[in-house]
Every structure is written in structure tokens, then in C-alpha cells.
Write a protein that holds these residues in place. Structure first.
Motif, PDB file in Angstrom:
ATOM      1  N   SER A  10       3.057 -12.055  -0.031  1.00 53.14           N
ATOM      2  CA  SER A  10       3.873 -12.702  -1.046  1.00 53.14           C
ATOM      3  C   SER A  10       3.844 -14.207  -0.859  1.00 53.14           C
ATOM      4  O   SER A  10       3.918 -14.707   0.263  1.00 53.14           O
ATOM      5  N   GLU A  69       4.463 -18.160  -8.118  1.00 52.54           N
ATOM      6  CA  GLU A  69       4.519 -17.022  -7.195  1.00 52.54           C
ATOM      7  C   GLU A  69       3.334 -16.100  -7.449  1.00 52.54           C
ATOM      8  O   GLU A  69       2.879 -15.959  -8.585  1.00 52.54           O
ATOM      9  N   TYR A  78       1.480 -12.239  -5.751  1.00 55.50           N
ATOM     10  CA  TYR A  78       1.580 -11.090  -4.855  1.00 55.50           C
ATOM     11  C   TYR A  78       0.213 -10.432  -4.779  1.00 55.50           C
ATOM     12  O   TYR A  78      -0.391 -10.133  -5.806  1.00 55.50           O
ATOM     13  N   ILE A  91       1.469  -4.659  -3.157  1.00 54.11           N
ATOM     14  CA  ILE A  91       2.627  -5.517  -2.921  1.00 54.11           C
ATOM     15  C   ILE A  91       3.059  -6.137  -4.242  1.00 54.11           C
ATOM     16  O   ILE A  91       2.247  -6.658  -5.008  1.00 54.11           O
ATOM     17  N   THR A  92       4.364  -6.064  -4.514  1.00 50.94           N
ATOM     18  CA  THR A  92       4.947  -6.657  -5.717  1.00 50.94           C
ATOM     19  C   THR A  92       6.114  -7.552  -5.307  1.00 50.94           C
ATOM     20  O   THR A  92       6.432  -7.678  -4.122  1.00 50.94           O
ATOM     21  N   ALA A  93       6.768  -8.118  -6.298  1.00 51.70           N
ATOM     22  CA  ALA A  93       7.935  -8.969  -6.035  1.00 51.70           C
ATOM     23  C   ALA A  93       9.076  -8.193  -5.397  1.00 51.70           C
ATOM     24  O   ALA A  93       9.985  -8.785  -4.811  1.00 51.70           O
ATOM     25  N   THR A  97      11.997  -9.768   0.811  1.00 54.60           N
ATOM     26  CA  THR A  97      11.021 -10.233  -0.181  1.00 54.60           C
ATOM     27  C   THR A  97      11.152 -11.739  -0.327  1.00 54.60           C
ATOM     28  O   THR A  97      12.172 -12.335   0.059  1.00 54.60           O
ATOM     29  N   ALA A  98      10.144 -12.353  -0.932  1.00 61.19           N
ATOM     30  CA  ALA A  98      10.182 -13.797  -1.159  1.00 61.19           C
ATOM     31  C   ALA A  98      11.359 -14.178  -2.066  1.00 61.19           C
ATOM     32  O   ALA A  98      12.052 -15.171  -1.830  1.00 61.19           O
ATOM     33  N   ARG A  99      11.600 -13.381  -3.089  1.00 62.21           N
ATOM     34  CA  ARG A  99      12.701 -13.694  -4.013  1.00 62.21           C
ATOM     35  C   ARG A  99      14.066 -13.562  -3.342  1.00 62.21           C
ATOM     36  O   ARG A  99      14.971 -14.363  -3.600  1.00 62.21           O
TER      37      ARG A  99
END
Length: 400
Positions: free
Chosen positions: A82, A94, A96, A108-110, A290-292
Motif C-alpha cells: 500500500s 494512493e 495498491y 491487496i486493496t485499500a 491499512t494506509a487509510r
């Protein structure tokens, strides 16, 4: 006559039943009230709201340079994970990439939580600092006033946070000597404290005399969080940080419960990395996020009232000044302090095949986050984005 006798006979039984039910009700209420009391007295993070909206013109002015970095350093190197850049909490860029689980073919997703390794230390430190801010503990309080069997009498909470305890890394003193620990058994934070208390584990350096980055410090801080809150580290982090900030894809790994459902990590050649006896220790690592979600966390650390000003100043003060240089460590955060007066704050992480980088450019209100579950040091290259946003005098020529 029979009816009257029956009623008379049942009166004591009815009274007894009412008494039992009333008692049970009181016990249940007391238990609920105690749980509620713990939650209500916990200091909790608050989201940073109403940040200034950034313009599309600003996004356009930086997106090209970010994309150039991403293409060169991330996409072209088959990075797995990410990548996020935001300003004022608003995502500018952003991406992924790669597999969350190669065997299952999931990408891999958000919303894919991965092991953030030592970036977990920033979250652990934040929970400790909130307890300090609330007056529940003191930065210069001796650790052995909280963890009664802790064997190093001069060590304080501040020293644990800034890696100045002088303790040895638990991964080393449990590694080979079976009289200290049998690696066939899962090691826990409590086991580490018990070993320190009973096995005469010597210090690497006299307490308080020098900086030495050591995971044992943060394993002990996790136990302090548990002792002060009366909750497990996992639940305390959830109540104090994750839930208040809406970090719905963030949790503390529990080896007994989560082993089969987590995102695994991989060597650079794509071979999956298995678990070992150190995977149940938390505080120094073992937060999955996660990044978010980490963006939400970062912005909350910039919210008014996060900490009292006098405490916040100490967080970003360098404590490793015995050797002249630009690199330093505060309370749960790494830093570079240039002679120009510019400061750069960050924390990197590595565990198994997971690498991570968290960079809060505080003056510019910019957040840079990179997470990978496939072994690479390229994750740390995201620092090259800092000069896009401010005067950060990095010299990258030798790295090209």
C-alpha cells in the motif's frame, strides 16, 4: 384449606426466588457498571475535523512528481503493498499492488490490513502518552512501581519510550539458551517480564546512559498499558485509538485466534514466511492496519488537545544526544534534526517479510505511508517524497 396451605408453603420459596433474582440482577449490574467505568475513564483519541480543503490546482502541482517516484521506485520494482500520500487528511495519491495471499489469489486493496511491524511502536507510545496526559502515570515514573517484578530500579517510562533503558532485545536472550526459553513454546510479553525478573538477564548498557533501539522496551510498555487500564493491550488499543478514530481495519494480532486469517508475508523471491515463537509479543509490533486507517491516526495526532503542549513538546525532543549527529529518537518517533533548524519525523518497521514507513511532515500537514508484505527495503525510499513538500535537505545522489 388446601389452597391456603399451598400458598403458605410457597411464600418462602417465592421470597427466596425474588431474593436470588434481585441478587443476580445486582451482580450483573455491578459487572456492567465496572466495564462501563473502565471505558469511561480511558483517555481516547479524537479525530481531527474541518481541515482546510486543498485545491485541485495544488493536487495537480504535486501529483506528477509523486507519480514519477511511484513508477520508478514502486511499480518498476514489483512492490507489493500500500502506498498513500495525503495533505490535510485528504488523499492526493494512493496505489495498491500485489497479492494479499498468493495461494488464495487475493489482491491487496485499500481495506487489506497488513502487519505494520515497528510502526506499531508509534501507536503504543501514543496510548502511553494519552495515559500520561490524563494523569494516570508520569513520564518519569519508575517502571517497577507499576510492574512490580521489573528488575531494573532506575528505569522510567520515559526511558522505555526513548530506548534508553539499557535492556537487551528479547529476541536475542531467548534465542539459544533453553534454560532461558524453549523456542518450541510461544513467547508472550508476560514471559519476557518473568524472564527478566528471574533469569538474571544483564543490561546491555547502564540504564539511562545511551540510546539503544530495543523491542523489549515496547513489550514492557504494552504491559504497562494493560496494568493501568485493566484491559488487555488489544482491547485497550481498540478502546483508546482504533474505535474512536474509525480505524475499522486495524487490530492487534492474536496468534491463537488470527493465524489463519491474517495477510501472510513473503520473502523477496515470493516464498511465504512462516510463524515463529516470537509472534505473540505485542507493543513493539503486531498491529495490523491499512494506509487509510493510519492516515486517520496521523491526523488525530495533530488534533487540538491530543496532548497538553508541555507533553507534546517532549514527544518531539531528541533524547539521544551522547553522539553528535542529525539522527535522533523522541518518545516513540524517530527524527532527523538538521543544523538549519528543519526537523523530519518518521518511523520505519520490519518484521518477517513486512516492511513499513510512516512519515508525518508536520509543518506541511502531509502524511506519507508505505506498507509492504513482501520483503524489500524499497519501502523506506518514500522519504524521497519529502522535498516535494518542504525544505528537507536530503542528499539522494549517492542512492541513485
Amino acid at each position: 384449606m388446601k389452597m391456603s396451605l399451598l400458598k403458605k408453603t410457597n411464600i418462602p420459596q417465592i421470597l427466596f426466588s425474588i431474593l436470588v433474582l434481585t441478587s443476580c440482577g445486582k451482580d450483573k449490574k455491578t459487572q456492567t457498571d465496572t466495564t462501563q467505568e473502565v471505558e469511561d475513564t480511558l483517555p481516547k483519541m479524537k479525530p481531527l475535523a474541518n481541515e482546510t480543503k486543498i485545491s485541485q490546482a495544488y493536487i495537480n502541482s504535486v501529483a506528477g512528481r509523486i507519480n514519477h517516484f511511484y513508477t520508478k521506485n514502486w511499480q518498476n520494482n514489483s512492490m507489493n503493498g500500500s502506498f498513500l500520500v495525503a495533505k490535510n487528511g485528504q488523499i492526493i495519491f494512493e496505489r495498491y499492488n500485489g497479492f494479499a495471499n498468493k495461494n488464495e489469489g487475493t489482491k491487496i486493496t485499500a481495506e487489506t490490513p497488513v502487519q505494520i511491524a515497528s510502526v506499531s511502536k508509534v501507536l503504543t507510545a501514543t496510548a502511553v502518552l494519552k495515559l500520561v496526559n490524563a494523569g494516570k502515570i508520569d513520564l518519569d515514573q519508575k517502571v517497577n512501581t507499576i510492574l512490580k517484578t521489573f528488575p531494573y530500579p532506575d528505569c522510567t517510562i520515559r526511558m522505555l519510550l526513548s530506548h534508553r533503558s539499557g535492556m537487551r532485545n528479547y529476541a536475542y536472550f531467548t534465542d539459544r539458551d533453553k534454560s532461558v526459553w524453549d523456542r518450541h513454546n510461544q513467547l508472550t510479553n508476560k514471559d519476557i517480564l518473568d524472564i527478566l525478573a528471574t533469569k538474571d538477564i544483564g543490561l546491555e548498557a547502564k540504564t539511562g546512559t545511551r540510546f539503544s533501539y530495543c523491542n523489549t522496551n515496547y513489550a514492557m510498555l504494552a504491559l504497562i498499558i494493560e496494568k493501568i487500564t485493566g484491559l488487555s493491550y488489544k482491547e485497550a488499543m481498540s478502546q483508546m485509538i482504533f474505535k474512536p478514530l474509525g480505524m475499522t481495519h486495524t487490530y492487534v494480532f492474536d496468534d491463537d485466534k488470527d493465524r489463519k486469517k491474517i495477510v501472510p508475508s513473503y520473502k523477496g523471491n515470493g516464498v511465504e514466511i512462516g510463524f515463529d515463537y516470537l509472534d505473540n509479543v505485542y507493543g513493539d509490533k503486531n498491529v495490523f492496519s491499512t494506509a487509510r486507517d493510519l492516515l486517520k491516526f496521523d491526523r488525530a495526532r495533530n488534533a487540538p488537545g491530543f496532548l497538553k503542549p508541555e507533553i507534546l513538546k517532549q514527544v518531539y525532543t531528541g533524547y539521544s544526544n551522547e553522539r553528535k549527529g542529525t539522527k535522533n529518537y523522541g518518545l516513540g518517533i524517530r527524527m532527523i534534526n538538521w543544523e538549519t533548524g528543519q526537523n523530519y519525523y518518521f518511523h520505519n518497521g520490519w518484521w518477517h517479510g513486512n516492511t513499513s514507513s510512516y512519515i508525518p511532515l508536520m509543518k506541511e500537514h502531509v502524511t506519507i505511508i508505505a506498507l509492504s508484505n513482501k520483503m524489500t527495503t524499497k519501502t523506506y525510499a518514500v522519504r524521497k517524497l519529502a522535498p516535494i513538500f518542504g525544505d528537507y535537505p536530503f542528499n539522494f545522489k549517492d542512492e541513485e
